[in-house]
Design a protein around this motif. Structure first.
Motif, PDB file in Angstrom:
ATOM      1  N   GLN A   1       0.732  -1.253  -0.027  1.00  0.00           N
ATOM      2  CA  GLN A   1      -0.089  -0.001   0.064  1.00  0.00           C
ATOM      3  C   GLN A   1       0.721   1.160  -0.042  1.00  0.00           C
ATOM      4  OE1 GLN A   1      -2.625  -0.419   3.178  1.00  0.00           O
ATOM      5  NE2 GLN A   1      -4.027  -1.661   2.153  1.00  0.00           N
ATOM      6  N   GLN A   2       1.947   1.280   1.010  1.00  0.00           N
ATOM      7  CA  GLN A   2       2.643   2.217   0.853  1.00  0.00           C
ATOM      8  C   GLN A   2       3.465   2.605  -0.447  1.00  0.00           C
ATOM      9  OE1 GLN A   2       5.201   2.463   4.294  1.00  0.00           O
ATOM     10  NE2 GLN A   2       3.440   3.495   5.279  1.00  0.00           N
ATOM     11  N   TRP A   3       3.901   1.557  -1.038  1.00  0.00           N
ATOM     12  CA  TRP A   3       4.601   1.695  -2.484  1.00  0.00           C
ATOM     13  C   TRP A   3       3.695   2.365  -3.366  1.00  0.00           C
ATOM     14  CZ3 TRP A   3       4.137   0.862  -7.344  1.00  0.00           C
ATOM     15  CH2 TRP A   3       5.612   0.833  -8.198  1.00  0.00           C
ATOM     16  N   PHE A   4       2.451   1.903  -3.336  1.00  0.00           N
ATOM     17  CA  PHE A   4       1.489   2.463  -4.455  1.00  0.00           C
ATOM     18  C   PHE A   4       1.159   3.840  -4.057  1.00  0.00           C
ATOM     19  CE2 PHE A   4       1.151  -1.645  -5.908  1.00  0.00           C
ATOM     20  CZ  PHE A   4       1.110  -1.649  -7.173  1.00  0.00           C
ATOM     21  N   GLY A   5       1.156   4.312  -3.133  1.00  0.00           N
ATOM     22  CA  GLY A   5       1.011   5.858  -2.281  1.00  0.00           C
ATOM     23  C   GLY A   5       2.123   6.416  -2.975  1.00  0.00           C
ATOM     24  N   VAL A   6       3.415   6.045  -2.624  1.00  0.00           N
ATOM     25  CA  VAL A   6       4.562   6.673  -3.233  1.00  0.00           C
ATOM     26  C   VAL A   6       4.567   7.049  -4.644  1.00  0.00           C
ATOM     27  CG1 VAL A   6       7.133   6.630  -3.553  1.00  0.00           C
ATOM     28  CG2 VAL A   6       6.086   6.092  -1.223  1.00  0.00           C
ATOM     29  N   ALA A   7       4.199   5.813  -5.570  1.00  0.00           N
ATOM     30  CA  ALA A   7       3.942   5.680  -6.763  1.00  0.00           C
ATOM     31  C   ALA A   7       3.043   7.075  -7.339  1.00  0.00           C
ATOM     32  CB  ALA A   7       3.647   4.512  -7.350  1.00  0.00           C
ATOM     33  N   GLN A   8       1.840   6.878  -6.695  1.00  0.00           N
ATOM     34  CA  GLN A   8       0.914   7.850  -7.172  1.00  0.00           C
ATOM     35  C   GLN A   8       1.326   9.521  -6.720  1.00  0.00           C
ATOM     36  OE1 GLN A   8      -2.250   6.092  -5.089  1.00  0.00           O
ATOM     37  NE2 GLN A   8      -3.477   5.693  -7.168  1.00  0.00           N
ATOM     38  N   GLY A   9       2.230   9.552  -5.705  1.00  0.00           N
ATOM     39  CA  GLY A   9       2.600  10.901  -5.422  1.00  0.00           C
ATOM     40  C   GLY A   9       3.594  11.376  -6.505  1.00  0.00           C
ATOM     41  N   TYR A  10       4.179  10.273  -6.949  1.00  0.00           N
ATOM     42  CA  TYR A  10       5.405  10.514  -7.826  1.00  0.00           C
ATOM     43  C   TYR A  10       4.837  10.854  -9.223  1.00  0.00           C
ATOM     44  CZ  TYR A  10       8.541   8.290 -11.562  1.00  0.00           C
ATOM     45  OH  TYR A  10       9.116   7.907 -12.596  1.00  0.00           O
ATOM     46  N   LEU A  11       3.644  10.031  -9.735  1.00  0.00           N
ATOM     47  CA  LEU A  11       2.976  10.734 -11.010  1.00  0.00           C
ATOM     48  C   LEU A  11       2.502  11.941 -11.031  1.00  0.00           C
ATOM     49  CD1 LEU A  11       0.123   7.888 -11.893  1.00  0.00           C
ATOM     50  CD2 LEU A  11       2.100   8.847 -13.217  1.00  0.00           C
TER      51      LEU A  11
END
Ligand code: PLP
Length: 323
Positions: free
Chosen positions: A93-103
């Motif tokens: 979950q945290q990884w996808f949170g980071v990936a969305q922030g990066y988008l």
């Protein structure tokens, strides 16, 4: 010695502004052999965690400087952005949170560029069981959908699958040398990915000695106590333990082919050296019949583990069998 590639590299991502300055200077120098189809920036994680790698995308000066440098590239060179932070460390979950922030960072960064982004690279560090997991699929679909919506002209979305491919190529086979009671709470001392955790027992309050990490009594309803199996291997056999989770497979006795996976629980697998952090497995249930002489296969050690073994207390000196 400079090794000159015969073809241009596909992607080259700069880890810092200094790195990008060097890359752009070299690409724009007609005398220099360095060439790549895509040049880009690696941005450090937006939230949740910190990293010593990548440019600080929270600093507008850094974003503007990076964009100005990329805008100097010849038109034939395309531009990409990149992040990498191991999901095996962050969790799904945290990884996808980071990936969305990066988008979102990438959307704003693109506005500073003279061209559209050609590549989004989400890095590596994927444990194979996470990639296989049903839950991951829906997260990935969502991320791809959002990426396509944000960048309709994107050429490629990239992942770096090194760990997920290689981790299943290695395992450590070891033998139980003692089954012992766990009298004291283990300090949460097995170091975590963030380097937390205490190595000594002294920080554990005596009154809490018979409580586990959740504050439960260690003696369970059946009156049995948590146990640890001590094996004839240790932390130095697997250099990066316990940063990565390893499934355990158990064989009662020798040579009978009766291997079985272990259930979740509150028992542990300990190595045989004198370091508090020599914990090779936790949160599993020892088989009822577990005994000295049983074999344990510590699986998925093919990435960052056996390759990082170090020379202490027999680490690295064991028999190695490549199959
Ligand atoms: C940019 C980048 N990609 C990938 C990796 C490693 O990921 P994997 O082992 O899954 O290839 C690293 C290592 O930390 C990295 O820095």
């Amino acid at each position: 010695m400079d090794v000159k590639p015969t073809t241009a590299l596909r992607c080259l991502f700069a880890d810092s502004i200094a790195d990008l300055e060097t890359i752009v200077a070299r690409i724009t120098d007609p005398q220099d052999w360095l060439d790549a189809e895509i040049i880009g920036c690696r941005f450090s994680p937006v939230a949740v965690t910190t990293s010593r790698f990548g440019m600080n995308c929270k600093d507008p000066q850094v974003l503007m400087k990076a964009a100005a440098l990329l805008n100097q590239l010849p038109a034939r060179v395309k531009v990409g952005v990149h992040m990498h932070f191991a999901s095996s460390t962050l969790g799904l979950q945290q990884w996808f949170g980071v990936a969305q922030g990066y988008l979102r960072v990438a959307v704003n960064f693109e506005r500073l560029l003279d061209c559209k982004l050609a590549v989004m690279d989400f890095g590596g560090g994927w444990p194979s069981h996470l990639l296989d997991h049903e839950e991951t699929h829906s997260y990935l679909v969502k991320l791809f959908t959002e990426t396509r919506a944000a960048f309709p002209t994107l050429e490629a979305v990239q992942f770096e699958p090194g760990k997920s491919i290689t981790e299943r190529a290695g395992a450590v086979l070891t033998k139980v040398i003692e089954i012992r009671e766990m009298e004291r709470s283990m300090p949460d001392g097995a170091p975590t990915a963030e380097g937390e955790g205490s190595a000594g027992c002294s920080e554990v309050d005596d009154e809490e000695d018979d409580l586990d990490a959740h504050g439960d009594k260690k003696v369970d309803k059946k009156g049995s106590q948590n146990r640890a199996a001590v094996v004839d291997a240790c932390i130095s056999d697997m250099g990066s333990m316990p940063l990565h989770v390893h499934p355990l497979v158990w064989q009662a006795g020798e040579g009978q082919g009766n291997w079985s996976s272990v259930e979740q629980g509150k028992d542990q697998l300990w190595g045989s050296i004198c370091m508090e952090f020599d914990v090779l497995g936790a949160a599993f249930k020892l088989p009822e019949t577990a005994a000295v002489g049983d074999h344990v296969l510590i699986a998925f050690t093919g990435a960052y583990d056996t390759t990082m073994a170090y020379d202490f207390a027999d680490g690295k000196a064991r028999d190695m069998l490549v199959v």
